[in-house]
Design an enzyme around this catalytic site. Structure first.
Site, mmCIF file in Angstrom:
data_model
loop_
_atom_site.group_PDB
_atom_site.id
_atom_site.type_symbol
_atom_site.label_atom_id
_atom_site.label_comp_id
_atom_site.label_asym_id
_atom_site.label_seq_id
_atom_site.Cartn_x
_atom_site.Cartn_y
_atom_site.Cartn_z
ATOM 1 N N HIS A 142 0.963 -1.179 0.156
ATOM 2 C CA HIS A 142 0.060 0.164 0.119
ATOM 3 C C HIS A 142 0.701 1.239 -0.010
ATOM 4 O O HIS A 142 0.251 2.345 -0.227
ATOM 5 C CB HIS A 142 -1.046 0.147 1.293
ATOM 6 C CG HIS A 142 -2.170 -0.892 1.116
ATOM 7 N ND1 HIS A 142 -2.882 -1.019 0.132
ATOM 8 C CD2 HIS A 142 -2.352 -1.874 2.189
ATOM 9 C CE1 HIS A 142 -3.545 -2.156 0.378
ATOM 10 N NE2 HIS A 142 -3.537 -2.690 1.719
ATOM 11 N N ASP A 178 -3.950 -10.569 -1.592
ATOM 12 C CA ASP A 178 -4.273 -9.893 -0.041
ATOM 13 C C ASP A 178 -5.920 -9.497 -0.520
ATOM 14 O O ASP A 178 -6.290 -9.007 -1.510
ATOM 15 C CB ASP A 178 -3.484 -8.573 0.044
ATOM 16 C CG ASP A 178 -4.022 -8.242 1.273
ATOM 17 O OD1 ASP A 178 -4.546 -7.367 1.912
ATOM 18 O OD2 ASP A 178 -2.408 -8.300 2.341
ATOM 19 N N HIS A 180 -7.113 -6.916 0.278
ATOM 20 C CA HIS A 180 -7.249 -5.545 0.127
ATOM 21 C C HIS A 180 -6.561 -5.237 -1.240
ATOM 22 O O HIS A 180 -5.503 -5.786 -1.477
ATOM 23 C CB HIS A 180 -6.330 -4.551 1.337
ATOM 24 C CG HIS A 180 -7.130 -4.800 2.682
ATOM 25 N ND1 HIS A 180 -6.776 -5.707 3.391
ATOM 26 C CD2 HIS A 180 -8.219 -4.052 3.229
ATOM 27 C CE1 HIS A 180 -7.262 -5.778 4.638
ATOM 28 N NE2 HIS A 180 -8.203 -4.768 4.136
ATOM 29 N N ASP A 267 -5.568 -12.517 4.615
ATOM 30 C CA ASP A 267 -6.677 -11.776 5.038
ATOM 31 C C ASP A 267 -8.127 -12.183 4.476
ATOM 32 O O ASP A 267 -9.206 -11.346 4.996
ATOM 33 C CB ASP A 267 -6.451 -10.259 5.351
ATOM 34 C CG ASP A 267 -5.786 -9.750 4.347
ATOM 35 O OD1 ASP A 267 -5.767 -10.219 3.347
ATOM 36 O OD2 ASP A 267 -5.412 -8.497 4.507
#
Length: 398
Positions: A142, A178, A180, A267
């Site tokens: 990120h 991921d 995200h 996740d």
């Protein structure tokens, strides 16, 4: 064909243990200790498989990805007592004491060491030292050119990819699993035709960072070298795996990379507290198996794997990352894991990591007993929506 010295190498992540925002922060290095402990207890991680990171500082690699003023700000905020001017500008660079990514003493050194670990993995693979390399301390996807975000200070994945494109003129396929969206890596290479970024994640309609939609396909000469597959909240194993495998098989046929870099945030599991996807440990068995097969079919086995998110430290992360290493090394334990719906038993001595936060109800098998899980409402509708989005996402690929 390259004559590799090793089949797989484990990049030591000891330095990543210093990457610690505070004791209550969800991005906690205990995940790394628990994973290594599990593999050690399973007899699946030998000393000769471990590689120490390169010693030289990654200043040049950091400058390829991050702006000089951002790096200077990170350095200033890394002091034991940062100067007032640095503190006053911290929010401008994504660092707030009460935010997701607070600054902490030694932040620059810890984050730079993670970059070094991921570049070490890239160098080990591209130089022919090993076919596969795993750096679980990495995967901080990120971080942007000019700011930190989402627990990420420096973007080690982007730095390692740029290392390979510059030093080896490699075509790199980046695969981000991921939950995200892998936004920082995507935007680092959004106009680069030699780096394909593929991210499968929970839709940004409901989850941080609010991006990663099917219409994000790259720009300029990089148009077409970007694929996003956003899935619905409460997506389960079958739908997730169908979207992932269909997309990845298409991408690799079209792009024909020289090397694969995969980010393994774990996740998307039903127990993870920071997202809404409802998958089991099954996807963390099947996903690296597919990447592994495709690496041998398309890139002469060149595969660099990184860590990432995952915030159920005891029940999910060690098993998911352990399964990744078992697959990378083709460990014999996989046969017994695959022989049962719940996998083989975990070692009775695990975990040996001492922590006051150790839960009472630890997992006892490598996979989950999903027969005991309540089925998700709207399962058919969710799966249908995911197929619809997948078809839209794949329209620009041949």
């Amino acid at each position: 064909m390259t004559l590799f010295t090793h089949e797989a190498l484990w990049i030591d992540s000891t330095a990543a243990g210093r990457y610690r925002f505070h004791e209550d922060h969800p991005f906690h290095p205990i995940r790394l200790a628990l994973t290594e402990d599990l593999l050690d207890a399973s007899g699946a991680l030998r000393p000769d498989q471990k590689l120490q990171p390169l010693s030289e500082p990654p200043d040049e690699a950091l400058a390829w990805i991050h702006r000089p003023d951002y790096i200077a700000a990170v350095r200033a905020l890394s002091e034991e007592t940062p100067a007032a001017q640095a503190v006053a500008s911290a929010a401008q660079f994504g660092f707030e004491p009460d935010g997701d990514t607070p600054y902490f003493p030694g932040m620059h050194e810890a984050a730079a060491a993670i970059v070094t670990g991921s570049i070490t993995a890239a160098e080990a693979v591209m130089s022919g030292q090993t076919r596969h390399a795993l750096h679980l301390g990495g995967g901080l996807h990120h971080a942007f050119q000019d700011r930190g975000a989402g627990f990420c200070v420096y973007n080690d994945a982007a730095a390692a990819i740029r290392w390979m494109t510059r030093k080896y003129a490699a075509k790199v396929l980046y695969v981000d699993t991921d939950v995200h969206h892998g936004d920082g890596v995507q935007w680092s290479f959004y106009t680069d035709p030699d780096v394909f970024t593929f991210s499968i994640h929970e839709t940004g309609k409901f989850l941080f960072p609010g991006s990663g939609f099917a219409h994000e396909r790259g720009e300029s000469s990089g148009y077409g070298a970007c694929l996003n597959v956003p899935v619905e909240p409460y997506t389960e194993d079958d739908s997730w795996l169908e979207s992932f495998s269909t997309a990845l098989e298409r991408v690799i046929r079209v792009f024909k990379p020289d090397v694969i870099v995969s980010q393994h945030g774990c996740d998307a599991h039903a127990l993870d507290p920071l997202a809404h996807v409802h998958c089991s440990m099954r996807i963390y068995r099947e996903m690296p198996r597919l990447i592994h097969r495709l690496a041998h079919e398309w890139t002469d086995g060149r595969w660099i794997a990184l860590g990432g998110g995952g915030y159920e430290h005891w029940h999910v992360v060690p098993r998911a990352w352990g399964l990744l290493w078992l697959e990378m090394t083709e460990h014999p334990l996989l046969a017994s894991i695959d022989a049962s719906p719940v996998g083989a038993p975990l070692p009775a001595v695990w975990p040996r990591v001492v922590s006051p936060r150790r839960p009472d109800d630890l997992p006892r098998t490598w996979l989950d007993d999903t027969a005991a899980w309540a089925p998700m409402p709207r399962r058919a509708e969710i799966a249908a929506k995911n197929l619809e989005v997948l078809a839209l996402a794949l329209q620009h690929l041949g």
